[in-house]
Design an enzyme around this catalytic site. Structure first.
Site, short mmCIF file in Angstrom:
data_model
loop_
_atom_site.label_atom_id
_atom_site.label_comp_id
_atom_site.label_asym_id
_atom_site.label_seq_id
_atom_site.Cartn_x
_atom_site.Cartn_y
_atom_site.Cartn_z
N HIS A 157 -26.32 55.65 63.72
CA HIS A 157 -26.83 54.44 63.08
C HIS A 157 -25.78 53.34 63.16
CE1 HIS A 157 -24.69 56.79 60.05
NE2 HIS A 157 -24.40 55.65 59.46
N CYS A 186 -8.95 42.14 49.11
CA CYS A 186 -10.17 41.39 48.81
C CYS A 186 -10.70 40.70 50.08
CB CYS A 186 -9.92 40.34 47.74
SG CYS A 186 -11.34 39.25 47.47
N CYS A 227 -10.56 36.54 49.50
CA CYS A 227 -9.33 35.75 49.39
C CYS A 227 -8.09 36.45 49.93
CB CYS A 227 -9.09 35.36 47.93
SG CYS A 227 -8.57 36.74 46.89
N HIS A 261 -12.82 42.22 40.50
CA HIS A 261 -12.47 40.99 41.20
C HIS A 261 -13.57 40.60 42.19
CE1 HIS A 261 -9.93 37.95 43.15
NE2 HIS A 261 -10.28 38.49 44.31
ZN LIG Z 1 -10.45 37.64 46.13
ZN LIG Z 2 -22.81 55.11 58.13
#
Ligand SMILES: [Zn+2]
Ligand SMILES: [Zn+2]
Length: 217
Positions: free
Chosen positions: A130, A186, A189, A203
Site C-alpha cells: 500500500h 515538529c 516549526c 504541541h
Molecule cells: Zn512546532
Molecule cells: Zn503502512
C-alpha cells in the site's frame, strides 16, 4: 478471522464491500481507501490489486514502470485530499516553507507539493502493498505513539521519488535505531522534542489550531 497483518487484503479482493465512507475509488487495477486509522486529517492508501504485486516489499517492487501505471491513482488521491482538506479548513496563519499565504493554501499544486507526502514504510506493518498519501498536519487521535509519528517523518518513510530502492532497508536498523532513537521534530516549526512524545503531541495540536480553522457550514 483474518490475521491483523492481512487486514488490508479485503480492500483489494472485495473493494465493493468497503463502506462508502471509506472507499474513495476502485477499478480492476487499484483500490483507494481512507486509512482505517488515519494519522493526519487526510490519510489515504493506494493499493494495487495485482495478486503478486500485493505480496511484494513496497520499497523495491515499485519499479519505474509500475510507478508510471500507478501515478494517475496517486494523483487522484492527492486531488481528493486537496478538495477534502480545503473544503473543510481554512488557513488562518501562514506556515513557513509550506503556506506563506492564503493563496498558497488554495493553490492545488502548492498544496500537493508542500503539504502532502506520498510513499511507503521501510518496514510495513501490513502485509499487502500500500502507498500512503497523507497530509503533513499529523492532527489525529490515532497518533498515539512515538513510532506512529517517526514512521512518517524520518527515513523510515520512503518517498515516492526515492522508489524503487536498490535493496530492502535493514529491518533491525529501522526498528531499533530509527524508530527507537530518532528525535521527535515538529513538522510545522522544526522544534525538537527529543523523545517526549506527549509534549510533541500537545504541541502538534496547538500548531494545528493556530494554523487552521474549521469552516462554518
Ligand atoms: Zn512546532
Ligand atoms: Zn503502512
Amino acid at each position: 478471522m483474518m490475521p491483523w497483518r492481512f487486514a488490508l487484503k479485503q480492500y483489494i479482493v472485495h473493494p465493493e464491500r468497503t463502506p462508502a465512507s471509506q472507499l474513495i475509488y476502485y477499478n480492476d487495477k487499484v483500490s483507494i481507501i481512507n486509512d482505517g486509522f488515519p494519522k493526519s486529517i487526510c490519510h489515504l492508501l493506494v493499493m494495487p490489486r495485482d495478486s503478486n504485486l500485493t505480496k511484494k516489499h513496497p520499497t523495491v517492487s515499485l519499479t519505474e514502470d509500475i510507478k508510471a501505471e500507478l501515478w494517475p491513482y496517486v494523483e487522484m488521491a492527492q486531488n481528493h485530499i486537496f478538495e477534502t482538506f480545503t473544503n473543510e479548513y481554512e488557513l488562518v496563519e501562514p506556515i513557513p516553507n509550506c503556506f506563506e499565504t492564503i493563496e498558497d493554501f488554495r493553490d492545488k499544486e502548492t498544496f500537493i507539493n508542500n503539504f502532502i507526502q506520498v510513499g511507503v514504510h521501510s518496514v510495513p506493518s501490513m502485509g499487502n502493498l500500500h502507498i500512503h498519501v497523507i497530509t503533513k498536519d499529523f492532527h489525529s487521535d490515532n497518533l498515539k505513539r512515538k513510532n506512529h509519528y517517526i514512521s512518517f517523518t524520518t527515513t523510515f518513510f520512503k518517498k515516492w521519488e526515492e522508489l524503487p530502492l536498490s535493496e530492502i532497508p535493514d529491518r533491525d536498523y529501522m526498528i531499533n535505531e530509527v524508530i527507537k532513537h530518532h528525535d521527535l521534530i515538529c513538522s510545522y516549526c522544526g522544534k525538537n522534542f527529543f523523545n517526549k512524545f506527549a509534549k510533541l503531541k500537545s504541541h502538534l495540536d496547538d500548531e494545528f489550531t493556530l494554523h487552521f480553522k474549521k469552516k462554518i457550514e
